[in-house]
Scaffold this motif. Structure first.
Motif, PDB file in Angstrom:
ATOM      1  N   TRP A  15       0.841  -1.206   0.000  1.00  0.00           N
ATOM      2  CA  TRP A  15       0.000   0.000   0.000  1.00  0.00           C
ATOM      3  C   TRP A  15       0.873   1.252   0.000  1.00  0.00           C
ATOM      4  CZ3 TRP A  15      -4.126   2.752  -0.793  1.00  0.00           C
ATOM      5  CH2 TRP A  15      -4.337   3.943  -0.109  1.00  0.00           C
ATOM      6  N   GLN A  37      -8.815  13.370  -4.870  1.00  0.00           N
ATOM      7  CA  GLN A  37      -9.832  12.426  -4.408  1.00  0.00           C
ATOM      8  C   GLN A  37     -10.096  11.364  -5.470  1.00  0.00           C
ATOM      9  OE1 GLN A  37     -13.531  14.265  -3.361  1.00  0.00           O
ATOM     10  NE2 GLN A  37     -14.338  12.422  -2.404  1.00  0.00           N
ATOM     11  N   ARG A  38     -10.035  11.763  -6.728  1.00  0.00           N
ATOM     12  CA  ARG A  38     -10.260  10.815  -7.821  1.00  0.00           C
ATOM     13  C   ARG A  38      -9.094   9.847  -7.985  1.00  0.00           C
ATOM     14  NH1 ARG A  38      -9.353  10.005 -13.131  1.00  0.00           N
ATOM     15  NH2 ARG A  38      -7.918  11.720 -13.342  1.00  0.00           N
ATOM     16  N   LEU A  41      -6.763   6.130  -4.175  1.00  0.00           N
ATOM     17  CA  LEU A  41      -7.670   5.063  -3.766  1.00  0.00           C
ATOM     18  C   LEU A  41      -7.746   5.009  -2.249  1.00  0.00           C
ATOM     19  CD1 LEU A  41      -9.186   2.816  -5.297  1.00  0.00           C
ATOM     20  CD2 LEU A  41      -7.203   1.362  -4.932  1.00  0.00           C
ATOM     21  N   LYS A  42      -8.913   4.787  -1.722  1.00  0.00           N
ATOM     22  CA  LYS A  42      -9.069   4.632  -0.275  1.00  0.00           C
ATOM     23  C   LYS A  42      -8.364   3.348   0.162  1.00  0.00           C
ATOM     24  CE  LYS A  42     -12.388   7.878   0.389  1.00  0.00           C
ATOM     25  NZ  LYS A  42     -11.791   9.009  -0.230  1.00  0.00           N
ATOM     26  N   ARG A  43      -7.801   3.370   1.361  1.00  0.00           N
ATOM     27  CA  ARG A  43      -7.061   2.214   1.863  1.00  0.00           C
ATOM     28  C   ARG A  43      -7.956   0.968   1.907  1.00  0.00           C
ATOM     29  NH1 ARG A  43      -2.486   1.975   5.743  1.00  0.00           N
ATOM     30  NH2 ARG A  43      -2.677   4.212   5.692  1.00  0.00           N
ATOM     31  N   THR A  45     -10.536   0.255   0.073  1.00  0.00           N
ATOM     32  CA  THR A  45     -10.776  -0.213  -1.291  1.00  0.00           C
ATOM     33  C   THR A  45      -9.560  -0.961  -1.815  1.00  0.00           C
ATOM     34  OG1 THR A  45     -12.208   1.696  -1.668  1.00  0.00           O
ATOM     35  CG2 THR A  45     -11.433   0.517  -3.615  1.00  0.00           C
ATOM     36  N   PHE A  46      -8.370  -0.443  -1.540  1.00  0.00           N
ATOM     37  CA  PHE A  46      -7.134  -1.110  -1.952  1.00  0.00           C
ATOM     38  C   PHE A  46      -7.053  -2.505  -1.334  1.00  0.00           C
ATOM     39  CE2 PHE A  46      -2.696  -2.170  -1.073  1.00  0.00           C
ATOM     40  CZ  PHE A  46      -2.168  -2.133  -2.347  1.00  0.00           C
ATOM     41  N   ARG A  49      -9.523  -4.841  -2.981  1.00  0.00           N
ATOM     42  CA  ARG A  49      -9.069  -5.274  -4.315  1.00  0.00           C
ATOM     43  C   ARG A  49      -7.937  -6.293  -4.203  1.00  0.00           C
ATOM     44  NH1 ARG A  49     -13.254  -3.742  -5.220  1.00  0.00           N
ATOM     45  NH2 ARG A  49     -13.888  -1.902  -6.323  1.00  0.00           N
TER      46      ARG A  49
END
Length: 125
Positions: A15, A37-38, A41-43, A45-46, A49
């Motif tokens: 990460w 923000q675009r 990636l949020k932690r 969400t990472f 995935r």
């Protein structure tokens, strides 16, 4: 970066590396809050995935097991899992023993391309 043989590598390390790469590569874009923000990636969400792809489990394995897996050749195919239609579509193209006239009136080889939706097990449209 290859972490197949490194010890002490976990999902947190990956990460941080991904975050560093994004910040280096998109330094100018990240100055705009909306763009940041675009792009960032949020932690959670990472992590999700990484779990979906099986990489979190891979990184959790002992170093020796990761090194053994890395030294083996990749199998030609792996199972695909999809929860919703359209999430995973498998596409294959095969040449046909047929000749046809192309748009420019030149003789071309024909191919058959098929797409299968993994979730519904039907042809994709």
């Amino acid at each position: 970066m290859s972490h197949s043989r490194g010890s002490g590598v976990d999902i947190q390390t990956v990460w941080e590396e991904v975050l560093d790469i994004v910040q280096d590569r998109f330094k100018a874009e990240l100055e705009d809050p909306q763009e940041a923000q675009r792009l960032l990636l949020k932690r959670a969400t990472f992590y999700r995935r990484m779990d979906d792809t099986g990489l979190a489990e891979y990184l959790a394995a002992p170093t020796r097991r990761r090194a053994q897996r890395a030294s083996k050749p990749l199998p030609p195919y792996r199972p695909s899992h999809a929860r919703r239609p359209g999430e995973v579509v498998q596409i294959d193209t095969s040449p046909l023993k047929v000749r046809a006239l192309g748009d420019d009136a030149q003789v071309i080889s024909a191919e058959l391309t098929s797409a299968i939706d993994v979730a519904s097990r039907s042809t994709a449209r």
